[in-house]
Design an enzyme around this catalytic site. Structure first.
Site, PDB file in Angstrom:
ATOM      1  N   HIS A 154       1.180  -5.884   2.637  1.00 13.20           N
ATOM      2  CA  HIS A 154       2.003  -5.118   3.592  1.00 13.20           C
ATOM      3  C   HIS A 154       3.473  -5.557   3.509  1.00 13.20           C
ATOM      4  CE1 HIS A 154      -1.804  -3.822   5.406  1.00 13.20           C
ATOM      5  NE2 HIS A 154      -2.208  -5.002   4.984  1.00 13.20           N
ATOM      6  N   HIS A 182       0.850  -1.206   0.000  1.00 14.28           N
ATOM      7  CA  HIS A 182       0.000   0.000   0.000  1.00 14.28           C
ATOM      8  C   HIS A 182       0.887   1.258   0.000  1.00 14.28           C
ATOM      9  CE1 HIS A 182       1.257   0.687   4.099  1.00 14.28           C
ATOM     10  NE2 HIS A 182       1.119  -0.598   4.267  1.00 14.28           N
TER      11      HIS A 182
END
Ligand SMILES: O=C(O)[C@H](O)COP(=O)(O)O
Length: 189
Positions: free
Chosen positions: A133, A9
């Site tokens: 992540h 992200h």
């Protein structure tokens, strides 16, 4: 053909505060993080995808929304590519983590990350963008390189970077890059 582009992200408010958090509704993207994701979305726009998969955590979902709007493909949530289980280190400063392995510190084990990502890889057909992540992506890549946590310590997965894996051939095509290279364009043809 079965290609996966693993995208971390964009910069989040947790990153700015140097915190790690598995909470799903906290720490949205910063404006800088949104711009980072828009750049990455432009990079992958011309590639052929069959779907976008996102971690359930807010910063990943927001990243998926931006990419989904840019390339015109809907996204789905898959908890198998969620943030690490952080145990007592949830919502703490990342510098508290030190250099011990995650399981030594009571967090989710390395093998657990690899197992759940492999399950996700094996459950989708075609080419997918997966929004996740830093540490889980590092573990997923290591599952193809047969690296344990210490052996992969130097792999730096920056915000909005792309790591491309040919799942079928079990080949890692790029790690933590910001540009789609000719080799990667060829792989998607
Ligand atoms: O490196 C870690 O421990 C975390 O995966 C970082 O989380 P983030 O990629 O959501 O910032």
């Amino acid at each position: 053909m079965k290609l996966a582009i693993l995208i971390r992200h964009g910069e989040s408010e947790a990153n700015v505060k140097n915190l790690i958090s598995e909470d799903t509704e906290k720490f949205p993207l910063t404006l800088k993080g949104r711009d980072q994701v828009k750049f990455t979305a432009d990079q992958i726009r011309a590639l052929k995808f069959d779907g976008i998969i996102s971690s359930p955590v807010l910063r990943a979902r927001q990243t998926a929304e931006i990419i989904s709007e840019h390339i015109g493909i809907p996204y789905v949530i898959d908890s198998r590519i969620r943030e690490s289980g952080l145990g007592d280190y949830n919502n703490r400063d990342i510098s508290d983590v030190g250099n011990m392995t995650r399981s030594e510190m009571g967090m989710e084990s390395w093998d657990s990350h690899i197992r759940r990502f492999m399950e996700a890889f094996n459950s989708y057909e075609g080419n997918y963008t997966m929004i996740s992540h830093a540490l889980p992506i590092r573990a997923a890549i290591s599952g193809f390189l047969n690296f344990n946590e210490e052996e992969s310590f130097g792999i730096n997965i920056r915000n909005a970077s792309m790591s491309v894996i040919d799942v079928e051939k079990r080949k890692v095509l790029s790690i933590g890059s910001f540009l789609v290279t000719p080799k990667i364009q060829m792989a998607f043809r």
